[in-house]
Motif scaffolding. Structure first.
Motif, PDB file in Angstrom:
ATOM      1  N   ALA A 169      30.545 149.947  42.531  1.00  0.00           N
ATOM      2  CA  ALA A 169      31.311 150.252  41.324  1.00  0.00           C
ATOM      3  C   ALA A 169      31.665 148.969  40.568  1.00  0.00           C
ATOM      4  CB  ALA A 169      32.586 151.008  41.702  1.00  0.00           C
ATOM      5  N   LEU A 170      32.014 147.913  41.294  1.00  0.00           N
ATOM      6  CA  LEU A 170      32.358 146.653  40.638  1.00  0.00           C
ATOM      7  C   LEU A 170      31.138 145.995  40.004  1.00  0.00           C
ATOM      8  CD1 LEU A 170      34.916 145.203  43.211  1.00  0.00           C
ATOM      9  CD2 LEU A 170      35.398 146.092  40.929  1.00  0.00           C
ATOM     10  N   ALA A 171      29.949 146.212  40.579  1.00  0.00           N
ATOM     11  CA  ALA A 171      28.726 145.698  39.964  1.00  0.00           C
ATOM     12  C   ALA A 171      28.529 146.310  38.581  1.00  0.00           C
ATOM     13  CB  ALA A 171      27.519 145.998  40.854  1.00  0.00           C
ATOM     14  N   VAL A 172      28.781 147.609  38.470  1.00  0.00           N
ATOM     15  CA  VAL A 172      28.684 148.288  37.178  1.00  0.00           C
ATOM     16  C   VAL A 172      29.745 147.748  36.219  1.00  0.00           C
ATOM     17  CG1 VAL A 172      28.865 150.519  36.007  1.00  0.00           C
ATOM     18  CG2 VAL A 172      27.683 150.361  38.207  1.00  0.00           C
ATOM     19  N   CYS A 173      30.927 147.440  36.745  1.00  0.00           N
ATOM     20  CA  CYS A 173      31.980 146.864  35.899  1.00  0.00           C
ATOM     21  C   CYS A 173      31.523 145.552  35.275  1.00  0.00           C
ATOM     22  CB  CYS A 173      33.247 146.625  36.725  1.00  0.00           C
ATOM     23  SG  CYS A 173      34.186 148.113  37.134  1.00  0.00           S
ATOM     24  N   PHE A 174      30.964 144.655  36.069  1.00  0.00           N
ATOM     25  CA  PHE A 174      30.530 143.359  35.536  1.00  0.00           C
ATOM     26  C   PHE A 174      29.359 143.511  34.572  1.00  0.00           C
ATOM     27  CE2 PHE A 174      33.011 141.592  39.072  1.00  0.00           C
ATOM     28  CZ  PHE A 174      33.669 140.574  38.404  1.00  0.00           C
ATOM     29  N   LEU A 175      28.485 144.488  34.825  1.00  0.00           N
ATOM     30  CA  LEU A 175      27.407 144.769  33.877  1.00  0.00           C
ATOM     31  C   LEU A 175      27.992 145.189  32.527  1.00  0.00           C
ATOM     32  CD1 LEU A 175      24.200 145.135  33.791  1.00  0.00           C
ATOM     33  CD2 LEU A 175      24.701 147.580  34.010  1.00  0.00           C
ATOM     34  N   CYS A 176      29.020 146.038  32.558  1.00  0.00           N
ATOM     35  CA  CYS A 176      29.675 146.472  31.326  1.00  0.00           C
ATOM     36  C   CYS A 176      30.376 145.307  30.627  1.00  0.00           C
ATOM     37  CB  CYS A 176      30.688 147.577  31.632  1.00  0.00           C
ATOM     38  SG  CYS A 176      29.953 149.154  32.128  1.00  0.00           S
ATOM     39  N   LEU A 177      30.945 144.402  31.409  1.00  0.00           N
ATOM     40  CA  LEU A 177      31.606 143.239  30.810  1.00  0.00           C
ATOM     41  C   LEU A 177      30.606 142.388  30.040  1.00  0.00           C
ATOM     42  CD1 LEU A 177      34.034 142.175  33.690  1.00  0.00           C
ATOM     43  CD2 LEU A 177      34.563 143.456  31.625  1.00  0.00           C
ATOM     44  N   GLY A 178      29.442 142.134  30.653  1.00  0.00           N
ATOM     45  CA  GLY A 178      28.410 141.363  29.957  1.00  0.00           C
ATOM     46  C   GLY A 178      27.899 142.098  28.729  1.00  0.00           C
ATOM     47  N   ALA A 179      27.738 143.426  28.858  1.00  0.00           N
ATOM     48  CA  ALA A 179      27.230 144.220  27.742  1.00  0.00           C
ATOM     49  C   ALA A 179      28.236 144.291  26.600  1.00  0.00           C
ATOM     50  CB  ALA A 179      26.894 145.634  28.226  1.00  0.00           C
ATOM     51  N   GLY A 180      29.514 144.383  26.927  1.00  0.00           N
ATOM     52  CA  GLY A 180      30.527 144.527  25.884  1.00  0.00           C
ATOM     53  C   GLY A 180      30.909 143.226  25.202  1.00  0.00           C
ATOM     54  N   LEU A 181      30.841 142.116  25.949  1.00  0.00           N
ATOM     55  CA  LEU A 181      31.333 140.849  25.409  1.00  0.00           C
ATOM     56  C   LEU A 181      30.237 139.928  24.884  1.00  0.00           C
ATOM     57  CD1 LEU A 181      34.075 139.968  28.044  1.00  0.00           C
ATOM     58  CD2 LEU A 181      34.400 140.909  25.762  1.00  0.00           C
ATOM     59  N   VAL A 182      29.022 140.043  25.392  1.00  0.00           N
ATOM     60  CA  VAL A 182      27.974 139.075  25.045  1.00  0.00           C
ATOM     61  C   VAL A 182      26.795 139.726  24.328  1.00  0.00           C
ATOM     62  CG1 VAL A 182      26.497 137.232  25.919  1.00  0.00           C
ATOM     63  CG2 VAL A 182      28.628 137.772  27.111  1.00  0.00           C
ATOM     64  N   TYR A 183      26.340 140.895  24.821  1.00  0.00           N
ATOM     65  CA  TYR A 183      25.122 141.511  24.282  1.00  0.00           C
ATOM     66  C   TYR A 183      25.250 141.749  22.770  1.00  0.00           C
ATOM     67  CZ  TYR A 183      21.317 144.805  23.512  1.00  0.00           C
ATOM     68  OH  TYR A 183      20.184 145.432  23.042  1.00  0.00           O
ATOM     69  N   GLY A 184      24.248 141.307  22.047  1.00  0.00           N
ATOM     70  CA  GLY A 184      24.211 141.521  20.608  1.00  0.00           C
ATOM     71  C   GLY A 184      25.092 140.591  19.799  1.00  0.00           C
ATOM     72  N   GLN A 185      25.785 139.642  20.482  1.00  0.00           N
ATOM     73  CA  GLN A 185      26.688 138.739  19.765  1.00  0.00           C
ATOM     74  C   GLN A 185      26.026 137.403  19.432  1.00  0.00           C
ATOM     75  OE1 GLN A 185      29.755 139.909  18.898  1.00  0.00           O
ATOM     76  NE2 GLN A 185      29.070 141.808  19.876  1.00  0.00           N
ATOM     77  N   GLY A 186      24.816 137.190  19.939  1.00  0.00           N
ATOM     78  CA  GLY A 186      24.135 135.927  19.702  1.00  0.00           C
ATOM     79  C   GLY A 186      24.632 134.808  20.590  1.00  0.00           C
ATOM     80  N   ALA A 187      25.525 135.116  21.529  1.00  0.00           N
ATOM     81  CA  ALA A 187      26.044 134.098  22.439  1.00  0.00           C
ATOM     82  C   ALA A 187      25.091 133.905  23.606  1.00  0.00           C
ATOM     83  CB  ALA A 187      27.419 134.504  22.950  1.00  0.00           C
ATOM     84  N   ARG A 188      25.175 132.745  24.251  1.00  0.00           N
ATOM     85  CA  ARG A 188      24.321 132.448  25.399  1.00  0.00           C
ATOM     86  C   ARG A 188      25.183 131.843  26.496  1.00  0.00           C
ATOM     87  NH1 ARG A 188      21.609 128.058  27.514  1.00  0.00           N
ATOM     88  NH2 ARG A 188      19.645 128.519  28.593  1.00  0.00           N
ATOM     89  N   LEU A 189      25.021 132.333  27.708  1.00  0.00           N
ATOM     90  CA  LEU A 189      25.775 131.792  28.830  1.00  0.00           C
ATOM     91  C   LEU A 189      25.066 130.556  29.361  1.00  0.00           C
ATOM     92  CD1 LEU A 189      26.641 135.145  30.641  1.00  0.00           C
ATOM     93  CD2 LEU A 189      28.200 133.684  29.342  1.00  0.00           C
ATOM     94  N   PRO A 190      25.753 129.407  29.470  1.00  0.00           N
ATOM     95  CA  PRO A 190      25.113 128.165  29.915  1.00  0.00           C
ATOM     96  C   PRO A 190      24.585 128.255  31.342  1.00  0.00           C
ATOM     97  CG  PRO A 190      27.247 127.744  28.882  1.00  0.00           C
ATOM     98  CD  PRO A 190      27.151 129.222  29.097  1.00  0.00           C
ATOM     99  N   ASP A 191      23.707 127.305  31.686  1.00  0.00           N
ATOM    100  CA  ASP A 191      23.088 127.299  33.005  1.00  0.00           C
ATOM    101  C   ASP A 191      23.917 126.563  34.050  1.00  0.00           C
ATOM    102  OD1 ASP A 191      20.975 128.704  32.003  1.00  0.00           O
ATOM    103  OD2 ASP A 191      19.654 126.967  31.767  1.00  0.00           O
TER     104      ASP A 191
END
Length: 410
Positions: free
Chosen positions: A224-246
């Motif tokens: 369930a927490l894996a799905v939570c973190f997937l949603c966090l990435g989808a809601g906060l980063v996806y489609g925003q043009g942001a990139r998470l550093p390496d």
């Protein structure tokens, strides 16, 4: 909380880089497009992980004894996999933890922060042994679970649920990334042996009652927490043009900054606390799991006694203590060398786990169906069928990856 133990320790070990880094990256790149992959990975690996706890409860020995009974090559294979991955895995989880501590507490030196974190974890494990691990992990798991769920509920309005039906294009880059996500979702299969050792420790104190329920709660909680973190990435980063550093420090700072920018400055301490407790629990349990498994494996290679309800021998305890310190020092060397390449470090470790998963899952299946297992604790026909299908799927996925990587597709 007294009833639960090894299952929550498993959750602490699993909900780390696989969730905070890999699930968040998956959501950031593809929205909810990899939701099916995350759910499939958790379902496919469930039998292999459950068999670790089931073997311990059904025999009074660790899963490592089950490997030895299947043949000496099996225990040597497990030992080789442990040595090959332990420093990289510990470095990856510690670097992310240190990066989050830097972002949350305003620290600046990654290696020094990592050294302090590892020093605290070493002291907890060497001085407190299993009881200290059990008490500390329960607090951390409760904290990160509450914080993560609350944060996810706040982000859900920003998630594009239409991306669930948008499966990523079948490019080599995407397929290699999906293999890396699958490799540690919810964790590497070799953690099943750790689970059996933690289960034995709990059985010595309180018996076997509720331990399989304890595992199920911990396992499906991690899913369930894996799905939570997937949603966090989808809601906060996806489609925003942001990139998470390496880099570890860059990723952690960007992770926390995204929340502050999207939800407001007030969210910084909330997400910082959630992420830091997630990774602290993972760092602690990984630093316990690898040495505990290594210390139990070494005697078995030489024909020595297996870990059992009678407890660890003095030599095993010494090996474990030395391995904890050696692992911490080795991880610091890796962090100092490769800290700027967090993505490559994590992808290497997770891909190795992906490729070895079918072999270890098969060994777990053979072990739990062995004649030494109390018939009351052998898996039923449904779970055995589930396990066979899971092993087949993992083998097909691993073979496809090898053909793609070395057959001209990569």
């Amino acid at each position: 909380m007294r009833v639960f133990g090894p299952g929550l320790i498993f959750a602490a070990a699993a909900v780390g880089v696989s969730h905070l880094v890999q699930s968040t990256r998956a959501g950031a790149r593809f929205g909810l497009g990899l939701l099916a992959l995350v759910v499939l990975a958790n379902l496919v690996k469930y039998p292999a992980f459950r068999f670790g706890a089931q073997y311990a409860v059904g025999t009074g020995h660790s899963l490592l004894e089950g490997y030895r009974r299947r043949g000496r090559p099996a225990i040597f294979l497990y030992g080789a996999l442990t040595v090959a991955t332990m420093f990289t895995v510990q470095a990856a989880v510690t670097a992310v933890t240190a990066g989050l501590a830097m972002a949350t507490l305003g620290l600046s030196n990654l290696v020094l922060t990592s050294a302090v974190i590892l020093g605290i974890c070493c002291a907890l494990l060497i001085l407190g042994s299993y009881e200290g691990l059990d008490r500390t992990v329960k607090l951390l798991v409760a904290a990160f679970s509450i914080c993560t769920v609350l944060t996810t509920l706040m982000v859900l309005p920003s998630v594009d649920f239409g991306t669930i039906l948008q499966w990523p294009a079948a490019t080599s880059e995407n397929l290699f990334f999906m293999a890396a996500v699958f490799g540690w979702m919810p964790s590497a299969i070799d953690v099943a042996a750790w689970q059996s050792l933690w289960t034995l420790e709990r059985m010595r104190r309180d018996g076997a009652a509720s331990l399989l329920l304890d595992f199920d709660v911990g396992y499906f909680g991690t899913a369930a927490l894996a799905v939570c973190f997937l949603c966090l990435g989808a809601g906060l980063v996806y489609g925003q043009g942001a990139r998470l550093p390496d880099s570890a420090a860059g990723f952690s700072a960007a992770f926390v900054d995204l929340y502050a920018q999207t939800l407001g400055p007030w969210s910084r301490p909330v997400i910082g606390t959630a992420a830091l407790t997630v990774m602290l629990s993972t760092t602690l349990t990984v630093l316990d799991g690898f040495p505990r498994a290594f210390a139990a494996t070494v005697p078995l290679m030489g024909g020595g006694p297996s870990p059992s309800l009678e407890g660890a021998h003095a030599s095993e305890a010494r090996i474990r203590g030395l391995t904890i310190v050696g692992l911490a020092l080795g991880a610091l060397v890796v962090i100092g060398t490769l800290a700027q390449s967090l993505r490559a470090l994590v992808d290497l470790a997770t891909t190795l786990s992906f490729l070895t998963a079918p072999v270890l899952s098969m060994l777990n299946h053979w072990a739990v169906t062995g004649p030494e297992v109390d018939p009351r604790y052998r898996p039923g026909p449904g779970l055995l069928t589930w396990s066979r299908l899971a092993i087949l799927l993992q083998a097909v996925f691993a073979l496809a990856w090898i053909l793609l990587r070395f057959g001209g597709g990569g």
